[in-house]
Design a protein around this motif. Sequence first.
Motif, PDB file in Angstrom:
ATOM      1  N   ARG A  61       0.839  -1.199   0.000  1.00  0.00           N
ATOM      2  CA  ARG A  61       0.000   0.000   0.000  1.00  0.00           C
ATOM      3  C   ARG A  61       0.870   1.244   0.000  1.00  0.00           C
ATOM      4  O   ARG A  61       1.961   1.248   0.558  1.00  0.00           O
ATOM      5  CB  ARG A  61      -0.917   0.021   1.232  1.00  0.00           C
ATOM      6  N   THR A  62       0.387   2.281  -0.659  1.00  0.00           N
ATOM      7  CA  THR A  62       1.020   3.596  -0.576  1.00  0.00           C
ATOM      8  C   THR A  62      -0.059   4.623  -0.249  1.00  0.00           C
ATOM      9  O   THR A  62      -1.227   4.440  -0.603  1.00  0.00           O
ATOM     10  CB  THR A  62       1.707   3.992  -1.901  1.00  0.00           C
ATOM     11  N   GLU A 119      -2.828  12.386  -3.696  1.00  0.00           N
ATOM     12  CA  GLU A 119      -2.706  11.101  -4.390  1.00  0.00           C
ATOM     13  C   GLU A 119      -1.431  11.081  -5.227  1.00  0.00           C
ATOM     14  O   GLU A 119      -1.308  11.816  -6.203  1.00  0.00           O
ATOM     15  CB  GLU A 119      -3.921  10.870  -5.291  1.00  0.00           C
ATOM     16  N   SER A 121       1.239  10.190  -8.014  1.00  0.00           N
ATOM     17  CA  SER A 121       1.075   9.754  -9.405  1.00  0.00           C
ATOM     18  C   SER A 121       1.863   8.470  -9.650  1.00  0.00           C
ATOM     19  O   SER A 121       2.679   8.044  -8.827  1.00  0.00           O
ATOM     20  CB  SER A 121       1.575  10.851 -10.346  1.00  0.00           C
ATOM     21  N   ASN A 122       1.623   7.853 -10.797  1.00  0.00           N
ATOM     22  CA  ASN A 122       2.393   6.658 -11.168  1.00  0.00           C
ATOM     23  C   ASN A 122       3.881   6.973 -11.263  1.00  0.00           C
ATOM     24  O   ASN A 122       4.727   6.154 -10.888  1.00  0.00           O
ATOM     25  CB  ASN A 122       1.887   6.110 -12.500  1.00  0.00           C
ATOM     26  N   ALA A 123       4.206   8.174 -11.745  1.00  0.00           N
ATOM     27  CA  ALA A 123       5.618   8.564 -11.848  1.00  0.00           C
ATOM     28  C   ALA A 123       6.246   8.665 -10.460  1.00  0.00           C
ATOM     29  O   ALA A 123       7.410   8.270 -10.261  1.00  0.00           O
ATOM     30  CB  ALA A 123       5.731   9.901 -12.585  1.00  0.00           C
ATOM     31  N   ASP A 124       5.485   9.184  -9.499  1.00  0.00           N
ATOM     32  CA  ASP A 124       5.991   9.275  -8.125  1.00  0.00           C
ATOM     33  C   ASP A 124       6.265   7.880  -7.560  1.00  0.00           C
ATOM     34  O   ASP A 124       7.308   7.632  -6.948  1.00  0.00           O
ATOM     35  CB  ASP A 124       4.983   9.997  -7.229  1.00  0.00           C
ATOM     36  N   ILE A 125       5.327   6.971  -7.771  1.00  0.00           N
ATOM     37  CA  ILE A 125       5.478   5.608  -7.253  1.00  0.00           C
ATOM     38  C   ILE A 125       6.655   4.906  -7.915  1.00  0.00           C
ATOM     39  O   ILE A 125       7.407   4.163  -7.269  1.00  0.00           O
ATOM     40  CB  ILE A 125       4.186   4.800  -7.456  1.00  0.00           C
ATOM     41  N   ASN A 126       6.853   5.160  -9.207  1.00  0.00           N
ATOM     42  CA  ASN A 126       7.972   4.525  -9.911  1.00  0.00           C
ATOM     43  C   ASN A 126       9.316   4.989  -9.357  1.00  0.00           C
ATOM     44  O   ASN A 126      10.277   4.205  -9.280  1.00  0.00           O
ATOM     45  CB  ASN A 126       7.884   4.819 -11.403  1.00  0.00           C
ATOM     46  N   ILE A 129       9.786   2.959  -6.257  1.00  0.00           N
ATOM     47  CA  ILE A 129      10.101   1.562  -6.583  1.00  0.00           C
ATOM     48  C   ILE A 129      11.569   1.423  -6.966  1.00  0.00           C
ATOM     49  O   ILE A 129      12.268   0.491  -6.536  1.00  0.00           O
ATOM     50  CB  ILE A 129       9.187   1.064  -7.719  1.00  0.00           C
TER      51      ILE A 129
END
Length: 301
Positions: A61-62, A119, A121-126, A129
Motif C-alpha cells: 500500500r502507498t 494522491e 502519481s504513477n511517476a511518483d510511485i515509480n 520503486i
Amino acid sequence: MAVSVRYYLFPEYSSPLKLSQRLVEGLTRGNDALPQYANSRQKAVGVVLDNEDGKPLKITRTYGTIWRFDADGKITGGLDEALAHAMNAIDHAEPRSGTVVSLQPKLSRKKLEDEFRWEPSNADINLIIRDIWPKTKADRLQDAKGVSRKRPPLTFDAKHALNEIASSFWKIGNQISSLKEPSLKGFVFEARLLAGQELEYRHLYEALARIGEDQLELSARKRSGKGVWYAVVEVIAQREQFTETVRVIRQQCDGRKAAVIAARRLLVENADLFDESVSLEASVMTDLEWDRLAFPDDGDL
C-alpha cells in the motif's frame, strides 16, 4: 512475514528525498526538524512493505499525506490538527431527530482530504520503486537530513547502568514532593552547600537543589492559585488491551479559578467526542506541571 513502512518527501521545488526511520520518528515526536521547509506545506508518501529475511518483498500500500511545517521546520502541530479532524470525522452521535444530522463529520472529512491528503502519481510511485529495488546507483534517492544529532549506540552495559540508576528516581521525587515549604527551603540550601563540599557528587547535589526549587515554586503557585494555569481535557480511547490519550485540548487561563471554569466549558463543547469507547477527562494544572508532560496537544484555544 514482517511489515515495515518507509517514507519519502516530495518537496515542491526539488527532487524527492528518502527519510530514515530515525528522522521520521524525530519529526513525529517533535525532536527533529527540517528547517529548510519552514512555513511551508510539503507532500510525503508512506510505503507499506512486506519483508522477508529483512529484505523488501513487495509494496502492499502507498498513501500520500501533506506535512505542514511550522516556523521551526517541525510538523507536530499539523499532525495534531490532522488527528483532530480524523477524530471529528467519525460520526459518534445519534441524530436527535429524523431530520437533524450533524455536519461536523462531513466537514472534518473534507478538511482532512483537502488539506492533509494527496494522491501520488504513477511517476511518483515509480521513483520510489526504483529506490527500493535499485538497478543502478542513480536509482537511489538522496537522504533527507534533520537537525538532531545521530544517536550513538546504547550498549548493554550503558542501558543496564541507566536502568539501575533510574530505578530509584521515584523515591527521590516522592521524598521531595512530601516536604512542606519550610523543609524544602532547608533542603535546597543544604543540597547547595553539600555540592560545594562533596565535589565528587556536586552535580547530583546540584540536581537535587534544582528539583527542590521547582517543588517550592509549584507549592507557591498551588497555594495562591495565581499565575498561568491550564484547563485540560484529555480524549482517551479504549483499545483492546490498553487505553490511549489520542487528543489533548487545552486553554491557557489567568489563575486557577478561571481554569476550572474553562475546563467545564471544554467538557461541554467536546461532549460529542464521548462514546462507548472514548472518554473525556478534565483537569486543571499550572504551566509548570504542563511543561513536564509530553502531550500531543491541540494548542491554546
